[in-house]
Design a protein around this motif. Structure first.
Motif, PDB file in Angstrom:
ATOM      1  N   THR A 244       4.028   1.984   5.612  1.00 32.47           N
ATOM      2  CA  THR A 244       4.284   0.573   5.917  1.00 32.47           C
ATOM      3  C   THR A 244       5.772   0.276   5.987  1.00 32.47           C
ATOM      4  OG1 THR A 244       2.216  -0.053   4.862  1.00 32.47           O
ATOM      5  CG2 THR A 244       3.858  -1.785   5.116  1.00 32.47           C
TER       6      THR A 244
ATOM      7  N   ARG B 119      -0.189   6.007  -4.841  1.00 30.81           N
ATOM      8  CA  ARG B 119      -0.640   5.377  -3.601  1.00 30.81           C
ATOM      9  C   ARG B 119       0.495   5.279  -2.587  1.00 30.81           C
ATOM     10  NH1 ARG B 119      -3.541  -0.561  -2.881  1.00 30.81           N
ATOM     11  NH2 ARG B 119      -4.157  -0.253  -0.704  1.00 30.81           N
TER      12      ARG B 119
ATOM     13  N   ASP C 288       0.823  -1.209   0.000  1.00 27.16           N
ATOM     14  CA  ASP C 288       0.000   0.000   0.000  1.00 27.16           C
ATOM     15  C   ASP C 288       0.860   1.264   0.000  1.00 27.16           C
ATOM     16  OD1 ASP C 288       0.717  -0.093   2.857  1.00 27.16           O
ATOM     17  OD2 ASP C 288      -0.944  -1.510   3.047  1.00 27.16           O
ATOM     18  N   CYS C 289       1.190   1.792   1.177  1.00 27.90           N
ATOM     19  CA  CYS C 289       1.764   3.136   1.233  1.00 27.90           C
ATOM     20  C   CYS C 289       3.150   3.156   1.881  1.00 27.90           C
ATOM     21  CB  CYS C 289       0.820   4.068   1.993  1.00 27.90           C
ATOM     22  SG  CYS C 289       0.550   3.565   3.692  1.00 27.90           S
TER      23      CYS C 289
ATOM     24  N   LYS D 193      -0.751  -4.198  -8.065  1.00 30.33           N
ATOM     25  CA  LYS D 193      -1.162  -4.903  -6.852  1.00 30.33           C
ATOM     26  C   LYS D 193      -0.037  -5.840  -6.457  1.00 30.33           C
ATOM     27  CE  LYS D 193      -5.039  -7.482  -4.873  1.00 30.33           C
ATOM     28  NZ  LYS D 193      -6.350  -8.122  -5.154  1.00 30.33           N
TER      29      LYS D 193
END
Length: 734
Positions: A427, A455, A423-424, A476
């Motif tokens: 993390t 993102r 994700d970002c 993803k």
């Protein structure tokens, strides 16, 4: 060898390849199981290609007829594509000198197919068993048209990873042509459409797989507010043609939705469109998407792995949840409302096509592959991989590079550190802060694998001290192994080091690894430190099973294995694995074993230390052991015959005893230097039993969804810590 020379994507691709083969001194003979009136058969015969239709019927008759052709023509290679031709071709060549190559073009055994009412489960599983056995035992090599197809073939058919090469499909840019206002106007005129129409196009046969019912449902949501909207569906009739016709009538879309049937003017139909929509539920590599990109169309598609490999998410395409008519409608409306963004997506799609998917690039990869199959001294997997990347402008499938500005002057990095996030930036922030403490940070290239740079939202103020920062966009992040492999391909330093969001390098870690790599070690691992609560029994059991032999204190020296996801490698050695790298990174110990068998040495460097955060909750601990065991068992057993696979499965119950003996010795050493809680070894025994169970299931049934499920545990470690310590650690981290 092909089922027929009809109207499908595999048939069209074959027809585009044939004229190019003569340039490589390859003489093709095309054998088809069935006569076709529609499609490419008549055109190929008219152009003088040697096309032969098997007149025999039934499996035995077709095998005999093809075997007679093989014996008469003495070809170097028998290539098969699609299920029935795969079966006939593999059986016909048994005992003959010709090498059998099968081309895989779809995820035929995706569990989504079982939702299709036309699929009979018994036939499905029987076909899967036959296809898998013949592919493993009766082929010399297999090539897949996407990484997703390769992964599915290994998972569903148990084909060994080293038997499958990925060669992406390509398209003839000259046949497709270029978009222009004049071409658009002429194409619309021929279709009875005007400039005031908003035109959506979908290309594909009318089968359950193509998900066209969801596109019709999306149209029903849109036409009330967009009365000029028109949908054109080009493709031959199929299993759901009658259902789609009834649905169109029931939704009142007779004027807005046109079923064009099979068309030879697909490029012109695409040239007439404003938007290409692709709602497929599963695919191999979406050839229709390639053609839409070549015509500069923005794409709205189902979010499935083969599409993610093909497009750049958010830059050339918008992806939505499969089988969601609501999300399809929303994405279509947003692009129609914003023509500027739609045009930007279309231009980027054309750039991607030119960089990766032209016929010339595809044929170069195929030529390298055939040389490898036929010639004993043909190109290595590394050379095939280089052909793939060089002809794609340095872009790997489904990813792009974005340079972030740094404060340092341009430099040549000594080591690339690969760090993935699902994700970002938040993390991986803590790991990056530890990387900033390295004494040689100005000589490090940081490779961040993330869904997208938007993102990720990187904090550039924390990145300016590195030699270079590169973000690899993948849409993803499905697994840590796949992400690391993509990072390796985009690295530029001669050494690559793997890092994790829950593993924190100590100062001097990078310097020690770089110094060790000045010696001829193929890979260098770090010593692991245990930062968890010293009283937590589960955390001790977890670190003992995963990193016991690397747990501080331990001396430097040559070893047989290194800590997974926390080691460094000479990059060129990893690139030699070519398209197999993704799979090997999921079970990294297989790389260590293979390197050792090739005569390379592995080294554990005590001067490089990493604090690795381990699981503290029972449910998380047992789940990760089962999933990791299943992945390892599936990977280890891929090259095994069925009897040997069963023998390995029967011997699996002995594995915990062997491993427990090793852990016990290491445990006794650790007890001499620190106070350890009671109950660690019984807990470790439980973990070993669960892991062995996973290995046995993986050996017999494959990895299944274990890779994707494990990724959920690999990222965001704090939820898997004991609750009493979560808030304290979160505060310290902040």
């Amino acid at each position: 060898m092909i089922d027929s020379l009809g109207t499908g994507g595999a048939e069209r691709y074959l027809a585009e390849q044939l004229p190019q083969l003569g340039r490589f001194n390859i003489t093709p003979i095309v054998v088809s199981l069935r006569q076709r009136e529609e499609g490419v058969q008549a055109d190929l015969q008219r152009r003088g290609f040697d096309v032969r239709i098997l007149r025999a019927s039934g499996l035995i008759g077709r095998v005999a007829a093809l075997r007679a052709i093989i014996q008469a023509e003495q070809p170097d290679v028998v290539q098969t594509v699609l299920f029935h031709s795969d079966l006939v071709g593999r059986l016909a060549a048994v005992g003959l000198p010709a090498k059998v190559v099968s081309r895989l073009v779809n995820t035929d055994y995706d569990e989504a197919r079982l939702s299709d009412p036309n699929i009979k489960p018994l036939r499905f599983w029987l076909a899967r068993m036959i296809d898998g056995w013949t592919a493993r035992h009766l082929t010399h090599q297999v090539y897949a048209n996407s990484n997703a197809v390769k992964t599915a073939a290994m998972r569903d058919l148990n084909i060994p990873f080293d038997k499958i090469t990925v060669i992406e499909e390509s398209r003839n840019a000259a046949r497709l042509g270029h978009p222009s206002p004049q071409r658009r106007k002429l194409a619309r005129s021929r279709l009875g459409l005007g400039e005031h129409h908003e035109v959506l196009v979908n290309i594909g046969r009318q089968d359950y797989q193509k998900g066209q019912r969801y596109l019709l449902e999306a149209m029903a949501r849109l036409v009330s507010v967009r009365p000029q909207l028109v949908l054109l569906i080009a493709g031959r009739s199929g299993d759901v043609s009658e259902e789609l016709a009834h649905l169109r009538n029931r939704l009142g879309l007779e004027e807005q939705v046109q079923f064009l049937g099979h068309r030879e003017d697909v490029p012109d139909i695409l040239a007439a469109a404003d938007l290409f929509v692709f709602p497929s539920l599963y695919e191999g590599l979406p050839g229709a998407v390639l053609e839409a990109m070549a015509l500069g169309l923005p794409v709205v598609s189902s979010d499935i792995e083969p599409v993610r490999e093909t497009v750049e998410v958010g830059r050339s395409a918008v992806l939505v949840t499969p089988a969601s008519s609501e999300e399809l409608a929303l994405a279509i409306e947003q692009l129609l409302e914003d023509p500027g963004t739609a045009q930007t997506l279309g231009r980027r799609g054309r750039d991607i096509f030119d960089a990766r998917f032209t016929l010339e690039q595809g044929m170069a990869r195929i030529r390298a592959f055939y040389q490898k199959v036929v010639l004993p001294n043909g190109p290595t997997p590394l050379e095939v991989e280089r052909a793939r990347t060089e002809h794609s402008g340095g872009m790997a499938a489904g990813v792009i590079d974005i340079e972030l500005p740094t404060a340092t002057k341009p430099c040549r990095p000594l080591m690339s550190v690969i760090l993935a996030t699902p994700d970002c930036y938040e993390t991986i922030r803590k790991t990056i802060r530890h990387l900033r403490t390295q004494t040689v940070k100005h000589q490090l290239e940081l490779i961040i694998v993330a869904p997208s740079v938007d993102r990720l939202a990187p904090d550039e103020s924390e990145l300016r001290e590195f030699c270079r920062v590169r973000v690899v966009e993948v849409g993803k992040v499905m697994s840590i192994g796949s992400a690391n492999a993509k990072g390796v391909r985009h690295a530029r330093a001669p050494i690559v080091a793997l890092a994790e969001d829950h593993a924190f390098p100590a100062p001097g870690w990078a310097e020690a690894l770089i110094a060790a790599h000045r010696h001829p070690w193929a890979a260098v691992g770090a010593v692991i430190r245990h930062p968890n609560d010293p009283k937590n029994v589960i955390a001790w059991a977890d670190v003992l099973i995963g990193f016991g032999e690397y747990l501080a204190p331990v001396a430097s020296g040559v070893v047989q294995r290194l800590p997974g996801n926390n080691s460094s490698y000479k990059r060129d050695l990893l690139l030699e694995y070519g398209s197999d790298l993704e799979t090997l990174m999921e079970a990294e110990s297989l790389i260590h074993t293979d390197l050792g068998e090739k005569g390379h040495q592995l080294y554990l460097e005590s001067g490089a230390q990493v604090s690795h955060l381990n699981f503290e909750r029972m449910s998380s601990f047992l789940c990760i052991k089962y999933l990791s065991g299943r992945i390892f068992g599936a990977a280890r057993a891929r090259g095994y015959s069925l009897p040997y696979r069963l023998l390995f499965a029967c011997g699996t119950p002995l594995i915990p005893f062997v491993r427990y003996g090793r852990l016990r010795k290491r445990w006794e050493v650790l007890r001499q230097t620190r106070r350890l809680p009671w109950g660690v070894m019984p807990m470790a025994w439980c973990g070993l039993l669960v892991s062995a169970t996973g290995e046995m299931i993986g050996c017999c049934m494959g990895a299944g969804q274990a890779v994707e499920k494990r990724a959920k545990f690999e990222f965001h470690r704090v939820p898997h810590l004991a609750k009493v310590y979560q808030s304290k650690r979160t505060t310290v981290s902040a």
